[in-house]
Scaffold this motif. Structure first.
Motif, PDB file in Angstrom:
ATOM      1  N   ARG A 250       0.834  -1.209   0.000  1.00  0.00           N
ATOM      2  CA  ARG A 250       0.000   0.000   0.000  1.00  0.00           C
ATOM      3  C   ARG A 250       0.865   1.255   0.000  1.00  0.00           C
ATOM      4  O   ARG A 250       0.582   2.218  -0.700  1.00  0.00           O
ATOM      5  CB  ARG A 250      -0.935   0.020   1.204  1.00  0.00           C
ATOM      6  CG  ARG A 250      -2.135  -0.854   1.034  1.00  0.00           C
ATOM      7  CD  ARG A 250      -3.000  -0.793   2.299  1.00  0.00           C
ATOM      8  NE  ARG A 250      -4.264  -1.413   2.043  1.00  0.00           N
ATOM      9  CZ  ARG A 250      -5.403  -0.746   1.922  1.00  0.00           C
ATOM     10  NH1 ARG A 250      -5.436   0.549   2.042  1.00  0.00           N
ATOM     11  NH2 ARG A 250      -6.517  -1.385   1.667  1.00  0.00           N
ATOM     12  N   TRP A 251       1.924   1.251   0.808  1.00  0.00           N
ATOM     13  CA  TRP A 251       2.827   2.402   0.852  1.00  0.00           C
ATOM     14  C   TRP A 251       3.500   2.591  -0.504  1.00  0.00           C
ATOM     15  O   TRP A 251       3.620   3.702  -1.004  1.00  0.00           O
ATOM     16  CB  TRP A 251       3.868   2.205   1.953  1.00  0.00           C
ATOM     17  CG  TRP A 251       4.807   3.362   2.037  1.00  0.00           C
ATOM     18  CD1 TRP A 251       6.083   3.418   1.570  1.00  0.00           C
ATOM     19  CD2 TRP A 251       4.544   4.643   2.600  1.00  0.00           C
ATOM     20  NE1 TRP A 251       6.630   4.650   1.817  1.00  0.00           N
ATOM     21  CE2 TRP A 251       5.710   5.427   2.449  1.00  0.00           C
ATOM     22  CE3 TRP A 251       3.428   5.214   3.226  1.00  0.00           C
ATOM     23  CZ2 TRP A 251       5.782   6.741   2.892  1.00  0.00           C
ATOM     24  CZ3 TRP A 251       3.509   6.515   3.670  1.00  0.00           C
ATOM     25  CH2 TRP A 251       4.681   7.267   3.501  1.00  0.00           C
ATOM     26  N   ARG A 252       3.918   1.501  -1.112  1.00  0.00           N
ATOM     27  CA  ARG A 252       4.592   1.541  -2.421  1.00  0.00           C
ATOM     28  C   ARG A 252       3.657   2.073  -3.510  1.00  0.00           C
ATOM     29  O   ARG A 252       4.098   2.653  -4.486  1.00  0.00           O
ATOM     30  CB  ARG A 252       5.065   0.127  -2.766  1.00  0.00           C
ATOM     31  CG  ARG A 252       5.633  -0.052  -4.143  1.00  0.00           C
ATOM     32  CD  ARG A 252       7.052   0.481  -4.200  1.00  0.00           C
ATOM     33  NE  ARG A 252       7.702   0.128  -5.436  1.00  0.00           N
ATOM     34  CZ  ARG A 252       7.633   0.851  -6.542  1.00  0.00           C
ATOM     35  NH1 ARG A 252       6.935   1.945  -6.586  1.00  0.00           N
ATOM     36  NH2 ARG A 252       8.280   0.457  -7.625  1.00  0.00           N
ATOM     37  N   CYS A 253       2.365   1.888  -3.333  1.00  0.00           N
ATOM     38  CA  CYS A 253       1.383   2.272  -4.343  1.00  0.00           C
ATOM     39  C   CYS A 253       0.967   3.737  -4.266  1.00  0.00           C
ATOM     40  O   CYS A 253       0.172   4.186  -5.090  1.00  0.00           O
ATOM     41  CB  CYS A 253       0.146   1.385  -4.238  1.00  0.00           C
ATOM     42  SG  CYS A 253       0.420  -0.302  -4.819  1.00  0.00           S
ATOM     43  N   ARG A 254       1.492   4.470  -3.315  1.00  0.00           N
ATOM     44  CA  ARG A 254       1.161   5.897  -3.251  1.00  0.00           C
ATOM     45  C   ARG A 254       1.780   6.589  -4.461  1.00  0.00           C
ATOM     46  O   ARG A 254       2.931   6.380  -4.795  1.00  0.00           O
ATOM     47  CB  ARG A 254       1.694   6.485  -1.957  1.00  0.00           C
ATOM     48  CG  ARG A 254       0.996   5.899  -0.752  1.00  0.00           C
ATOM     49  CD  ARG A 254       1.521   6.443   0.549  1.00  0.00           C
ATOM     50  NE  ARG A 254       1.301   7.887   0.591  1.00  0.00           N
ATOM     51  CZ  ARG A 254       2.088   8.723   1.249  1.00  0.00           C
ATOM     52  NH1 ARG A 254       3.131   8.271   1.899  1.00  0.00           N
ATOM     53  NH2 ARG A 254       1.836  10.014   1.245  1.00  0.00           N
ATOM     54  N   ARG A 255       0.983   7.415  -5.130  1.00  0.00           N
ATOM     55  CA  ARG A 255       1.414   8.030  -6.376  1.00  0.00           C
ATOM     56  C   ARG A 255       1.367   9.542  -6.289  1.00  0.00           C
ATOM     57  O   ARG A 255       0.715  10.112  -5.423  1.00  0.00           O
ATOM     58  CB  ARG A 255       0.530   7.567  -7.538  1.00  0.00           C
ATOM     59  CG  ARG A 255       0.419   6.067  -7.721  1.00  0.00           C
ATOM     60  CD  ARG A 255       1.744   5.384  -7.896  1.00  0.00           C
ATOM     61  NE  ARG A 255       2.390   5.825  -9.115  1.00  0.00           N
ATOM     62  CZ  ARG A 255       3.514   5.338  -9.569  1.00  0.00           C
ATOM     63  NH1 ARG A 255       4.143   4.411  -8.925  1.00  0.00           N
ATOM     64  NH2 ARG A 255       4.046   5.792 -10.683  1.00  0.00           N
ATOM     65  N   GLY A 256       2.012  10.187  -7.252  1.00  0.00           N
ATOM     66  CA  GLY A 256       2.041  11.639  -7.315  1.00  0.00           C
ATOM     67  C   GLY A 256       0.801  12.237  -7.970  1.00  0.00           C
ATOM     68  O   GLY A 256       0.445  13.369  -7.708  1.00  0.00           O
TER      69      GLY A 256
ATOM     70  N   LEU B 134      -3.172  12.389  -8.431  1.00  0.00           N
ATOM     71  CA  LEU B 134      -4.404  12.049  -7.723  1.00  0.00           C
ATOM     72  C   LEU B 134      -5.212  11.007  -8.489  1.00  0.00           C
ATOM     73  O   LEU B 134      -5.783  10.091  -7.892  1.00  0.00           O
ATOM     74  CB  LEU B 134      -5.242  13.312  -7.501  1.00  0.00           C
ATOM     75  CG  LEU B 134      -6.621  13.093  -6.883  1.00  0.00           C
ATOM     76  CD1 LEU B 134      -6.485  12.495  -5.493  1.00  0.00           C
ATOM     77  CD2 LEU B 134      -7.394  14.395  -6.855  1.00  0.00           C
ATOM     78  N   GLU B 135      -5.254  11.119  -9.802  1.00  0.00           N
ATOM     79  CA  GLU B 135      -6.033  10.187 -10.610  1.00  0.00           C
ATOM     80  C   GLU B 135      -5.563   8.750 -10.390  1.00  0.00           C
ATOM     81  O   GLU B 135      -6.374   7.839 -10.240  1.00  0.00           O
ATOM     82  CB  GLU B 135      -5.942  10.539 -12.098  1.00  0.00           C
ATOM     83  CG  GLU B 135      -6.583  11.852 -12.463  1.00  0.00           C
ATOM     84  CD  GLU B 135      -5.672  13.066 -12.269  1.00  0.00           C
ATOM     85  OE1 GLU B 135      -4.592  12.926 -11.657  1.00  0.00           O
ATOM     86  OE2 GLU B 135      -6.056  14.158 -12.731  1.00  0.00           O
ATOM     87  N   ASN B 136      -4.255   8.545 -10.380  1.00  0.00           N
ATOM     88  CA  ASN B 136      -3.714   7.207 -10.130  1.00  0.00           C
ATOM     89  C   ASN B 136      -4.077   6.734  -8.728  1.00  0.00           C
ATOM     90  O   ASN B 136      -4.464   5.576  -8.529  1.00  0.00           O
ATOM     91  CB  ASN B 136      -2.194   7.185 -10.307  1.00  0.00           C
ATOM     92  CG  ASN B 136      -1.776   7.317 -11.743  1.00  0.00           C
ATOM     93  OD1 ASN B 136      -2.550   7.096 -12.664  1.00  0.00           O
ATOM     94  ND2 ASN B 136      -0.531   7.690 -11.956  1.00  0.00           N
ATOM     95  N   ASP B 137      -3.949   7.620  -7.747  1.00  0.00           N
ATOM     96  CA  ASP B 137      -4.288   7.266  -6.368  1.00  0.00           C
ATOM     97  C   ASP B 137      -5.741   6.823  -6.249  1.00  0.00           C
ATOM     98  O   ASP B 137      -6.053   5.907  -5.490  1.00  0.00           O
ATOM     99  CB  ASP B 137      -4.037   8.441  -5.422  1.00  0.00           C
ATOM    100  CG  ASP B 137      -2.585   8.558  -5.002  1.00  0.00           C
ATOM    101  OD1 ASP B 137      -1.860   7.549  -5.052  1.00  0.00           O
ATOM    102  OD2 ASP B 137      -2.179   9.666  -4.620  1.00  0.00           O
TER     103      ASP B 137
END
Length: 83
Positions: A11-17, A19-22
């Motif tokens: 989950r931590w690795r999946c944080r993105r820059g 917002l759409e991806n998040d």
């Protein structure tokens, strides 16, 4: 299924820059809960190696996976992220 610690790291690795991806990723984790398989974790990890804009292109179906990222695990996770 992956264990709780591995899920937390994923989950931590999946944080993105972007917002759409998040939003796509958050919805995925809300549906899957703690039931992420090792294969799905591998697919997500491979997708997270992409640049934000490349990931968004895949999520919006503007592109399909190609090259090294074109694996069954990536396609499985990508299909779930897109729904």
């Amino acid at each position: 299924m992956i264990d709780e610690r591995a899920l937390s790291k994923l989950r931590w690795r999946c944080r993105r820059g972007l917002l759409e991806n998040d939003l796509f990723i958050e919805r995925y984790f809300n549906r899957k809960g703690e039931h992420v398989s090792v294969t799905q974790a591998e697919g997500l990890t491979a997708l997270m190696d992409l640049a934000d804009n490349d990931l968004l292109e895949l999520l919006l179906r503007r592109k399909e996976p190609s090259g090294e990222i074109d694996t069954a695990a990536v396609r499985e996770v990508l299909a779930e992220l897109r729904t």
